[in-house]
Write an enzyme that holds these catalytic residues in place. Structure first.
Site, PDB file in Angstrom:
ATOM      1  N   GLU A   1       1.007  -1.134  -0.011  1.00  0.00           N
ATOM      2  CA  GLU A   1       0.237   0.073  -0.010  1.00  0.00           C
ATOM      3  C   GLU A   1       0.984   0.796   0.170  1.00  0.00           C
ATOM      4  OE1 GLU A   1      -1.038  -0.410   4.227  1.00  0.00           O
ATOM      5  OE2 GLU A   1      -1.757   1.701   4.601  1.00  0.00           O
TER       6      GLU A   1
ATOM      7  N   ASP B   1      -0.419  -2.763   6.454  1.00  0.00           N
ATOM      8  CA  ASP B   1       0.636  -2.156   6.347  1.00  0.00           C
ATOM      9  C   ASP B   1       0.383  -2.113   8.720  1.00  0.00           C
ATOM     10  OD1 ASP B   1       1.660   1.672   6.316  1.00  0.00           O
ATOM     11  OD2 ASP B   1       2.181   0.074   6.381  1.00  0.00           O
TER      12      ASP B   1
ATOM     13  N   ASP C   1      -2.251  -2.213  10.311  1.00  0.00           N
ATOM     14  CA  ASP C   1      -2.363  -0.768  11.211  1.00  0.00           C
ATOM     15  C   ASP C   1      -4.059  -0.917  10.670  1.00  0.00           C
ATOM     16  OD1 ASP C   1      -1.822   2.379   9.792  1.00  0.00           O
ATOM     17  OD2 ASP C   1      -2.776   0.195   9.122  1.00  0.00           O
TER      18      ASP C   1
ATOM     19  N   ASP D   1      -5.657   0.529   9.269  1.00  0.00           N
ATOM     20  CA  ASP D   1      -6.072   1.475   7.713  1.00  0.00           C
ATOM     21  C   ASP D   1      -5.240   0.163   6.896  1.00  0.00           C
ATOM     22  OD1 ASP D   1      -4.819   4.543   7.528  1.00  0.00           O
ATOM     23  OD2 ASP D   1      -7.346   3.274   7.818  1.00  0.00           O
TER      24      ASP D   1
END
Ligand code: 28F
Length: 660
Positions: free
Chosen positions: A440, A513, A515, A517
């Site tokens: 990403e 990632d 996280d 997102d």
């Protein structure tokens, strides 16, 4: 009335204290899917399997030799065995409650864990029965034990009275359970399928020759089904070989008698029957552990496949056939029909419906049991062995030819094909080794390009959030640059024109990632693949990378933690008690030094990948597949209210995890 609840001990040295009690039944009715995999028809029949497994355990343990299954109405089933009878004594931790009641009203009440009561167990003895009780509008248990007859009734898991002695049983013993699945859980008019129950009973009888199963069904329920008898005694001394004959009745066979054997090793049993089918016929591999079906395979299948493949290779080697060394398990097992049944002491299953065996030692044990015997079988008839070996070699040659063709095609296609500019491609074309990382954003893309192995690892940076295909229109889908770059890079076309052989890489790895997102982008990508290229997932080609969230250092020792939970675990047990542990959190892949990104997330030697899996598309998996469709619609579809409903129903799951 006799004092029913005095602590009971008996000849087997079993007493109620064996029962380990862990928790009540309320979670079962609140989230049945956690215990029986859903509330569809497949889950409904799981109730019958759990009760039948408990009777089978009694038979496999040598205490019963007869089981009755009586479908008296579409929603009312009775299963009975002539075993020792559930214990009726009191339970020291539950004064005033009989052992029966404890087993039927508390989860994990199986003495199975203590291993004392049962050598091998399919059901978890007590776990299954209590789940069935909780999900039944009514359940009646009747126990004949020590010449007395007892009974107790329940409604949705709640006792409707204590265990009562209702008479004498001078010349019988055993346990009988009658239950009605609860419409509140399974929807109005839950109906058992006679054919499904009949097949379940028949497979148990094939799997354990020491038991006779009496099937009975109200004829009114068989109106439109002439494949199921109203009344039949099932008993198969021929065991798996008979099972295999029955399952290959309509198929052309390459060899006249299957290779079948039973082996006992260290108190555990390994039984199999394998035959080879005419070219082109679809084979199958049905495996079981302690008579419980393992449709998702597992370590016993791995061991068996290794045994047969290695035996065939060494036969070829001894015969001086150099090509034998290249045959793989897939070459050997293509076009075979296999039944494998193992009886293990303390089997570990995966998933709440226990459909995959994960006991690590079973691989070696099963291979050990099968390999020598297969080598002897091959040696006993060299012509037949050579015939089978040549067939496997022919498939290996064909496989290598096809791979060569694909590589040539890919090379020419790549020349023709305009690849997306931002794709950092790898140099090799061999899809057995190559993989594409979807990352990403450009900063993560930069790190990944530096961290990768350029020979085998390609990187495609995706800009931000990709289109949510579950809620996008078809034309929007076609116009989306990111997604068309993705299918270009993969060398395939989305939708019905997708062909797995066009894939330019062996693996597609989503590396976002660690996280929220990143998780969202991963969910969007998985939705895209699920909707537009489902066979890529079915072929086991889609993976999620597991980048660490924390780096933890104490002196010279460095460990990485995937998430908060693992950080806690490593803080407790990953380091020595002395010395401060430095913990730093990675903000994103882009911030991670390439060397660490390689070591923790990309290097096949040291990384961990999660394979994205779908339930098998066979009959059993059909309902589960529908379940996946519903879930994707709920989570990713247009209707936000479905999403809110799901979050509301499952929020506490997350809280529960956090509490852990
Ligand atoms: C129709 C379903 O459930 N049959 C069963 C037994 C026998 C024993 C038992 C069951 C708690 C955990 C040990 C009796 N005497 N049929 C059945 N038959 N459970 S369920 O014990 C349960 C204890 O494991 C039994 C001596 N040992 C075991």
């Amino acid at each position: 009335m006799a004092d029913l609840f005095g602590a009971a001990a008996n000849a087997e040295g079993y007493d109620a204290s064996n029962i380990e009690v862990l928790e009540g039944l309320e979670p079962v009715r609140h989230r049945p899917g956690m215990y029986i995999g859903g509330t569809d028809e497949r889950a409904l029949h799981h109730l019958a399997a759990e009760i039948l497994d408990n009777s089978m355990d009694e038979a496999v343990a040598g205490h019963a030799n007869r089981i009755d299954i009586y479908l008296e109405a579409a929603d009312r089933l009775t299963i009975r065995d002539n075993g020792r009878g559930m214990p009726v004594g009191g339970h020291p931790k539950f004064p005033g409650k009989s052992a029966v009641e404890v087993i039927l009203t508390t989860l994990h009440a199986g003495g199975k864990f203590s291993g004392k009561a049962y050598a091998t167990s399919g059901g978890l003895h007590g776990v299954g029965a209590s789940v069935v009780n909780a999900l039944s509008s009514e359940l009646h248990v009747e126990i004949a034990r020590e010449k007395k007859l007892y009974s107790q009734s329940f409604a949705r898991g709640l006792p409707q009275g204590t265990l009562a002695e209702i008479g004498s049983a001078p010349n019988r013993r055993g346990t009988s359970v009658t239950f009605c699945p609860d419409p509140e859980i399974f929807g109005a008019n839950p109906k058992f399928r006679p054919a499904t129950l009949y097949r379940m009973a028949r497979s148990k009888a094939y799997l354990f020759a020491g038991v006779e199963i009496r099937w009975k069904c109200d004829p009114a329920l068989l109106a439109n089904d002439d494949t199921v008898p109203a009344d039949e005694t099932l008993h198969y001394p021929g065991g798996l070989a008979d099972f295999l004959d029955d399952a290959t009745r309509d198929k052309g066979l390459l060899i006249s008698t299957p290779f079948a054997a039973q082996v006992e090793l260290d108190g555990q049993k390994f039984e199999w029957a394998i035959t080879w089918l005419n070219g082109g016929e679809d084979g199958f591999f049905h495996s079981y552990c302690n008579t419980v079906p393992t449709p998702s395979g597992g370590t016993h299948e791995t061991g068996f496949r290794q045994a047969i493949t290695r035996a065939l290779r060494s036969f070829g080697d001894l015969a001086g056939n150099k090509k034998a060394a290249d045959i793989t398990a897939d070459d050997v097992f293509a076009g075979t029909a296999v039944m494998l049944s193992v009886f293990l002491r303390d089997p570990q299953f995966q998933g709440q419906t226990k459909d995959r065996l994960v006991s690590a030692e079973a691989t070696r044990q099963t291979e050990q049991a099968a390999r020598d015997r297969f080598e002897q079988w091959l040696a006993a008839d060299a012509a037949r062995a050579t015939f089978l070996l040549d067939a496997a070699i022919e498939r290996a040659e064909e496989r290598k030819r096809r791979k060569k063709e694909r590589e040539v095609a890919r090379k020419s296609a790549t020349r023709k094909l305009r690849l997306p500019g931002k794709l950092a491609d790898c140099t090799l074309n061999d899809t057995d080794q190559t993989e594409l990382f979807l990352v990403e954003g450009d900063s993560a893309g930069g790190s990944a390009k530096q961290a990768r192995d350029r020979k085998t690892q390609a990187v495609l940076p995706l800009r931000g959030k990709i289109l949510n295909v579950a809620s996008a229109s078809t034309e929007k889908l076609g116009a989306n640059q990111e997604l068309s770059d993705l299918s270009l890079a993969l060398g395939v076309r989305a939708g019905k024109d997708f062909r797995i052989d066009d894939l330019r890489y062996g693996r597609v790895i989503i590396m976002t990632d660690a996280d929220v997102d990143g998780a969202h982008i991963a969910a969007l990508l998985m939705t895209y693949f699920y909707r537009e290229m489902p066979s890529l997932i079915e072929a086991g080609r889609l993976f999620l990378a597991q980048p660490p969230l924390y780096r933890m250092t104490q002196g010279a020792k460095t460990l990485y933690a995937l998430d908060d939970l693992q950080r806690e675990e490593l803080t407790q047990s990953g380091f020595s008690a002395r010395g401060k542990i430095e913990i730093s959190r990675f903000k994103g892949l882009g911030e991670m030094p390439p060397a660490q990104l390689r070591e923790t997330t990309m290097n096949p030697e040291t990384r961990r990948l999660l394979r994205v899996e779908l339930p098998r598309r066979d009959t059993i998996g059909a309902d589960a597949r529908r379940g996946v469709d519903q879930l994707v619609n709920t989570l990713m579809g247009k209707k936000a209210e479905l999403r809110f409903g799901y979050i509301r129903d499952h929020a506490e799951d997350v809280l529960a995890d956090l509490d852990l």
